[in-house]
Enzyme design. Sequence first.
Site, PDB file in Angstrom:
ATOM      1  CB  CYS A 281      38.316  45.840  45.552  1.00 12.88           C
ATOM      2  SG  CYS A 281      39.037  47.289  46.292  1.00 12.88           S
TER       3      CYS A 281
ATOM      4  NE  ARG B 294      47.013  51.194  49.200  1.00  7.07           N
ATOM      5  CZ  ARG B 294      45.934  51.634  49.853  1.00  7.07           C
ATOM      6  NH1 ARG B 294      45.949  52.832  50.397  1.00  7.07           N
ATOM      7  NH2 ARG B 294      44.857  50.890  49.929  1.00  7.07           N
TER       8      ARG B 294
ATOM      9  CD  GLN C  38      42.219  48.815  53.267  1.00  6.55           C
ATOM     10  OE1 GLN C  38      42.010  47.895  52.482  1.00  6.55           O
ATOM     11  NE2 GLN C  38      42.140  50.070  52.921  1.00  6.55           N
TER      12      GLN C  38
ATOM     13  CG  HIS D  76      35.032  44.543  48.852  1.00  6.04           C
ATOM     14  ND1 HIS D  76      36.211  44.019  49.332  1.00  6.04           N
ATOM     15  CD2 HIS D  76      35.311  45.786  48.401  1.00  6.04           C
ATOM     16  CE1 HIS D  76      37.177  44.902  49.149  1.00  6.04           C
ATOM     17  NE2 HIS D  76      36.670  45.990  48.588  1.00  6.04           N
TER      18      HIS D  76
END
Length: 696
Positions: A373, A402, A420, A424
């Site tokens: 993001c 992660r 991913q 956005h």
Amino acid sequence: MPRITLPDGDTREFDHPVSCAEVAESISPALAKNAVGARINGELHDLNTTIEHDADLRLITARPGEKEPDPDALYLMRHSCAHVMAEAIQRLVPGVLLVYGPPLDNGFYYDMYVPNARPLSSEDFATIEEEMGRIIAEDKPFTRYEMPVDDGMKKLTDEGSKYKLDNAERAIEAGSGELSWYATGEPGSDWEDLCRGPHVPSTGRIGAWKVTSLASSYWHGDADSDRLTRVYGTAFTDRKQLKRYVRQLEEAKERDHRVLNRQLKLFHIDEAVGQGLVLWTPNGSYVRQELQTFMNEELRKQGYHQVFTPHIGKLSLYRTSGHFPYYQESQYPPLIQPQHLQHMAVEGSSCADLSNQMKDGEIDGYLLKPMNCPHHIKIYSSEQHSYRDLPIRLAEYGVVYRWEQSGEVGGMTRVRSFAQDDAHIFCTEDQVQQEVLSCLELVKILFDTLGMKEFRVRVGLRDPDSSKYVGEAASWDLAEQACREAARIFGVPFTEEAGEAAFYGPKIDIILKDVLGREWQTGTVQVDYNLRERFDLTYIGPDNQPHRPVMIHRTIFGSLERFVGILIEHFAGAFPTWLAPEQARVLPISEKSLDYGYEVKDRLFKEGVRATIDGSDERIQAKIKVATQMKIPYLLVVGPRDAEQRAVSVRARGIRHDLGAIGVDAFQEAVLREIASRGAETVLSEHFPDARSKAG
Ligand SMILES: [Zn+2]
Ligand SMILES: [Zn+2]
């Protein structure tokens, strides 16, 4: 006197304290016969629990022959079955001491101390199940009785099991004012267990049971403590349900993507690279690439722009976004600039100093990105935008990192780095509903193309009693309404769940059901009222004033690693032709046909079919066997006659026999059409119409 409210709103009044069983009887004898427990004001209880005050009551039933058993009924039955199994084992194996036996989502287990002289093995399962059958056939009641803490502890001390004493001490510490037992039959004379309950009314209500597996465990999960045996089992309302479950278990084992990967070679995990870090092999990369190409076409139609951003960003960026230091436990530690490290070494600073200075921002470093993001936000805010530019949709297959605990990583579904298909969307408030709906449409296009028919949508809303949410109430109302409307218009089953929103906005989760009926969360669409404030995002409105855009995070696949892992299991490795890493393999019957075989392979490959050749000296049957294990959609057997006729003899996956010969031109044309249509057409439909129905 109690007034009982039933789930349909109906009420019943009694002039005396009443048991749930009596309430069931007052409604209908059939209900009473099938009832196994009750939820009183939402809490699970025994059927014979007495209600003294006004209450909401939901009776829990188990009806043999039912398709969808009530999860509460299974819970009660499984917990009860754990008691029955423990009794059976204690009857069969002297010296066994019981420790702890909870129900699970799909069964139950019981941890027990088993004497070394007589260990349990899977060969005991049949005998144990038979003994359980005897206890169940006797239809003994589960009888609860209670004792004050002191008397209860004395009883347990006299009996001498340190495990049960420990359980009781823990219950008391957790605030339990008394101790309770459940006897299977008569208290005092029959088998019993220290237990909080609840249970089904009697052993006869356990319809079907099975001891499934054994594992070793430790008392309190501590490897330095007593070594225990964990016996797993399960129970269902009837034999049919149990059989279906056992079949599903076997199939899930066969479809496990880690198992299939041994043959299909789609990905590789190497200790030298690191746990949870997936290496996509050429085969797996074909699958991923095809999925991305497909999605890119759809994104272009919806007006997305693709962007690329680096894998790291400054700590200060994540301090602004709030990802650092708050989610540190799930992140790789920051990367420190070399001069800072040298400087700190000279000063003799400790790790704690370093950590504190990073937290305060006294020194900066870089973070492997946990989210895409902030990078996309910086692209948005690199220029000024007018309301006429909105919505702006930025998409990237962004790799994020992660730090999962090592026990949790494995295969493609639990990883420490993943791509991913992130995007956005920056839009105005009145554009939110259309944007959310467009995201859901992408999900539908994807699942339709893959032939995945069953999925549902979960709309996560605010918890009305919580104050943790950021953003104006009016904005939330609008966005919640937009999500709800989008889900409604979308037309798939959806649920609304209060309290499931993120603190920064409502969200929609997509839940996919695979062929085995297992549910996977894949995509998600989240409205965000937080980051626009933190990053001071604006656009210029028709009034020439700056306004805040609404930000939407969304992903359709979720993580590509996980999604491909799910796909492998869904298709059991047999990918549709457009996704298959190897789409056709040429199998020459003998050396004589080798040259022709290569000619066919080269030509198909050049035209865009992922074709290979097995040029080994193996016999044709052996070549077919190997290729079949690889689940290749088309095997093209070529012999001298095929060479003469410029043909190939086709074997299609899922059909055992040779379908016959067709010209190479015709095959090429048909398979290219099949690939381009992403499976909507197949070689079979035109050239082997009889075969299609058999292929399944
Ligand atoms: Zn119990
Ligand atoms: Zn995001």
